[in-house]
Scaffold this active site. Structure first.
Site, mmCIF file in Angstrom:
data_model
loop_
_atom_site.group_PDB
_atom_site.id
_atom_site.type_symbol
_atom_site.label_atom_id
_atom_site.label_comp_id
_atom_site.label_asym_id
_atom_site.label_seq_id
_atom_site.Cartn_x
_atom_site.Cartn_y
_atom_site.Cartn_z
ATOM 1 N N ARG A 238 0.891 -1.183 0.029
ATOM 2 C CA ARG A 238 0.120 0.075 -0.258
ATOM 3 C C ARG A 238 0.964 1.175 -0.033
ATOM 4 O O ARG A 238 1.934 1.487 0.873
ATOM 5 C CB ARG A 238 -0.925 0.066 1.297
ATOM 6 C CG ARG A 238 -1.976 -0.962 1.334
ATOM 7 C CD ARG A 238 -3.162 -1.083 0.833
ATOM 8 N NE ARG A 238 -3.683 -2.304 0.661
ATOM 9 C CZ ARG A 238 -4.683 -2.765 1.449
ATOM 10 N NH1 ARG A 238 -5.454 -1.839 2.253
ATOM 11 N NH2 ARG A 238 -5.477 -3.694 1.149
ATOM 12 N N GLU A 240 0.805 4.246 1.170
ATOM 13 C CA GLU A 240 0.292 5.109 2.111
ATOM 14 C C GLU A 240 1.027 6.380 2.020
ATOM 15 O O GLU A 240 2.324 6.391 1.991
ATOM 16 C CB GLU A 240 0.343 4.398 3.498
ATOM 17 C CG GLU A 240 -0.142 3.162 3.807
ATOM 18 C CD GLU A 240 -1.863 3.158 3.652
ATOM 19 O OE1 GLU A 240 -2.257 4.501 3.806
ATOM 20 O OE2 GLU A 240 -2.569 2.211 3.599
ATOM 21 N N ARG A 246 -0.457 2.822 12.683
ATOM 22 C CA ARG A 246 -1.134 1.505 12.188
ATOM 23 C C ARG A 246 -1.149 1.275 10.708
ATOM 24 O O ARG A 246 -1.898 0.108 10.142
ATOM 25 C CB ARG A 246 -2.626 1.492 12.777
ATOM 26 C CG ARG A 246 -3.550 2.341 12.113
ATOM 27 C CD ARG A 246 -4.947 2.140 12.623
ATOM 28 N NE ARG A 246 -5.986 2.936 12.077
ATOM 29 C CZ ARG A 246 -7.247 2.752 12.256
ATOM 30 N NH1 ARG A 246 -7.670 1.879 12.748
ATOM 31 N NH2 ARG A 246 -8.068 3.504 11.589
ATOM 32 N N HIS A 247 -0.386 2.229 9.979
ATOM 33 C CA HIS A 247 -0.470 1.763 8.552
ATOM 34 C C HIS A 247 1.151 1.533 7.818
ATOM 35 O O HIS A 247 2.067 2.352 8.540
ATOM 36 C CB HIS A 247 -1.061 3.019 7.708
ATOM 37 C CG HIS A 247 -2.369 3.358 7.693
ATOM 38 N ND1 HIS A 247 -2.748 3.999 8.617
ATOM 39 C CD2 HIS A 247 -3.220 2.649 7.064
ATOM 40 C CE1 HIS A 247 -4.182 3.907 8.571
ATOM 41 N NE2 HIS A 247 -4.537 2.905 7.558
ATOM 42 N N GLU A 389 -9.530 -1.554 13.696
ATOM 43 C CA GLU A 389 -9.715 -2.615 12.834
ATOM 44 C C GLU A 389 -8.709 -3.496 12.413
ATOM 45 O O GLU A 389 -7.657 -3.035 12.399
ATOM 46 C CB GLU A 389 -10.236 -1.706 11.362
ATOM 47 C CG GLU A 389 -10.543 -2.627 10.272
ATOM 48 C CD GLU A 389 -10.230 -2.141 8.929
ATOM 49 O OE1 GLU A 389 -10.506 -0.686 8.989
ATOM 50 O OE2 GLU A 389 -9.626 -2.782 7.990
ATOM 51 N N SER A 392 -11.194 -6.725 7.347
ATOM 52 C CA SER A 392 -12.501 -6.241 6.608
ATOM 53 C C SER A 392 -12.827 -7.363 5.802
ATOM 54 O O SER A 392 -11.926 -8.086 5.237
ATOM 55 C CB SER A 392 -12.214 -5.004 5.639
ATOM 56 O OG SER A 392 -11.561 -5.061 4.705
ATOM 57 N N ARG A 440 -1.426 -5.976 12.353
ATOM 58 C CA ARG A 440 -2.424 -5.539 13.396
ATOM 59 C C ARG A 440 -2.781 -6.153 14.444
ATOM 60 O O ARG A 440 -3.074 -5.840 15.615
ATOM 61 C CB ARG A 440 -3.625 -4.989 12.503
ATOM 62 C CG ARG A 440 -2.966 -3.740 11.665
ATOM 63 C CD ARG A 440 -4.180 -2.612 11.641
ATOM 64 N NE ARG A 440 -3.907 -1.608 10.740
ATOM 65 C CZ ARG A 440 -4.898 -1.114 9.957
ATOM 66 N NH1 ARG A 440 -5.922 -1.362 10.223
ATOM 67 N NH2 ARG A 440 -4.541 -0.170 8.982
#
Ligand code: 4AD
Length: 466
Positions: A238, A240, A246-247, A389, A392, A440
């Protein structure tokens, strides 16, 4: 003695026996010319080794050699185990090794950028030490990550990555047991799999391509390929922009995809069984590791129910509204609202692990199936630990023309995913699945405050080395 014994297994039952151990010289302390102490560490456990020329155990030259060892050098120690009359401070094992022979296998440089003992202290210990006037350097996160091979030697870090190993092992074993097939999908792909801007673009022999943001498209295509139920453990990329706790730009995705017979609750059932089993297993079988993490980063054990709570998104919104939190009933929850809802759920239901489902369609990826009774909502869910989270998931659209329509509506160039959409033209079963971020899960299960702590060599917007 032919076999090596693990430092962590040394206890009073070894009294009077000879052992051979290999580990790192964590601290070396000479007492005059005739005696030296070496604390030897292996896999986070430590034992004190005594080298003395009195009575006639080893030569004076040997004591001198040991005293000159540099910290973190690797040594083989052969000696006799004894139980001292006073408790040992500064070592995890309550026995000593009276050294007969000691070999240095690999010498570390004498000026280390990180002192492992300092790096292993908790905030409370640091504060106490500073108040007591001790000279110590607080090891900051960047230094830790720059010298990660040293930093991961602390007991807490050893615990974290052993727990991480258990999480992926349990994930794999559970799913294999439930009839899932492990697959490996490509990470070089033609188009974005999740949409949005967080895509690493690259040149693939003259064609535009990108690094997979998830195995989403190919795990669904595998369902079209008749595997019925699949899973994958692999890297996810990703691009980001934001620097958050948290990323990461690369993380390990634990992905699941399965046929659905009647309702997307079948997917949530898998989440429920898998994670309850995982948490039970970790609590039962990783006690030493959890203790090691907790000693440096104190945390409360995760509160979860034997049957995972499922809340509808609308119920969550109502709980937030009742608590005077302003939220858009058809928008996504921001980090703050997620945290707040986590607190409210804990107060009301006594759990820090729950599933929130029936999300508004507008905030979900293009491949998400709308609810049959309301096009504003979707057959989708997120899963939370301590208000953050970790998963998902959703039922997917398996009707090709509708899928193309949804992709277009979400601003995705359908040409870049045409082979994916076409896969559904040869007959596609209703299906759904979910994606979990390994780092996570470990971060939140252990109550840690930053995802970099649970990534061995983290990749974030500012870091691509070591
Ligand atoms: O929510 P995400 O983006 O969902 C997907 O990738 C879907 N294809 C999953 C599905 O099967 N429907 O990512 C899934 C999980 C998140 O819940 C989070 O745990 C983790 O991946 N994650 C990240 N972890 C670290 N750094 C990032 N930048 C992450 N982005 C997502």
């Amino acid at each position: 003695v032919n076999d090596w014994t693990e430092v962590g297994s040394l206890n009073e039952s070894w009294n009077g026996r000879e052992v051979l151990i290999r580990g790192r010289a964590q601290t070396i302390r000479a007492v005059g010319k005739k005696m030296a102490f070496v604390v030897v560490r292996e896999k986070g456990f430590t034992v004190q080794c005594v080298v003395t020329s009195q009575p006639e155990s080893v030569s004076l030259q040997m004591v001198k050699f040991v005293a000159s060892l540099s910290r973190e050098s690797i040594v083989d120690v052969f000696g006799l185990v004894s139980v001292p009359t006073v408790p040992i401070k500064g070592a995890s094992q309550q026995v000593e090794v009276q050294v007969k022979k000691l070999y240095c296998i690999s010498r570390a440089i004498s000026t280390l950028p990180i002192n492992i003992e300092d790096a292993a202290r908790s905030e409370i210990e640091i504060e106490k030490a500073l108040q007591a006037g001790e000279q110590l350097v607080r090891v900051n996160q960047d230094t830790r990550l720059n010298y990660r091979v040293l930093d991961v030697r602390t007991p807490a870090n050893q615990g974290i990555f052993r727990i991480q190993c258990q999480v992926s092992t349990i994930f794999r074993q559970f799913l294999l047991f439930e009839g899932f097939v492990e697959i490996h999908t490509p990470k070089l792909i033609a188009g974005s799999s999740e949409g949005g801007s967080s895509v690493f673009k690259l040149d693939y022999k003259g064609q535009p391509a990108c690094l997979a943001q998830s195995p989403q498209l190919h795990k669904q295509m595998s369902i079209c390929g008749d595997f019925g139920r699949v899973f994958e453990i692999g890297p996810v990329f990703r691009a980001e922009d934001s620097f958050t706790h948290r990323h990461l730009c690369e993380f390990t995705g634990l992905d699941v995809e399965m046929e659905i017979k009647k309702h997307y609750s079948e997917v949530m059932d898998v989440v429920d069984r898998l994670f309850v089993k995982m948490f039970d297993y970790l609590n039962e079988n990783c006690k030493k590791e959890l203790e090691a993490v907790g000693r440096q980063y104190p945390f409360e054990p995760l509160k979860y129910l034997p049957k995972t709570l499922r809340l509808k998104f609308e119920e969550g919104i109502q709980m937030l509204k009742d608590a005077n939190v302003e939220v858009d009933p058809l928008g996504d929850l921001n980090t703050e609202a997620e945290r707040k809802l986590g607190q409210l759920v804990l107060e009301k239901y006594g759990t820090e692990f729950y599933i929130l489902h029936r999300y508004p369609l507008a905030v979900r990826p293009f491949y998400t199936m709308p609810c049959h009774d309301s096009p504003l909502y979707s057959n989708s869910f997120d899963v939370f630990i301590r208000g953050e989270e970790i998963i998902s998931g959703a039922q997917r659209v398996h009707v090709p023309d509708f899928l193309a329509e949804r992709a277009q509506a979400c601003g995705i160039d359908v040409n870049t995913i045409s082979t994916y959409i076409d896969s559904f033209r040869y007959g596609a079963p209703p299906h759904g699945g979910f994606g979990v971020g390994l780092e996570r899960v470990v971060m939140l299960f252990c109550g840690l405050n930053n995802i970099r702590k649970t990534s061995l060599f983290p990749r974030d917007p500012l870091r691509i080395a070591p």
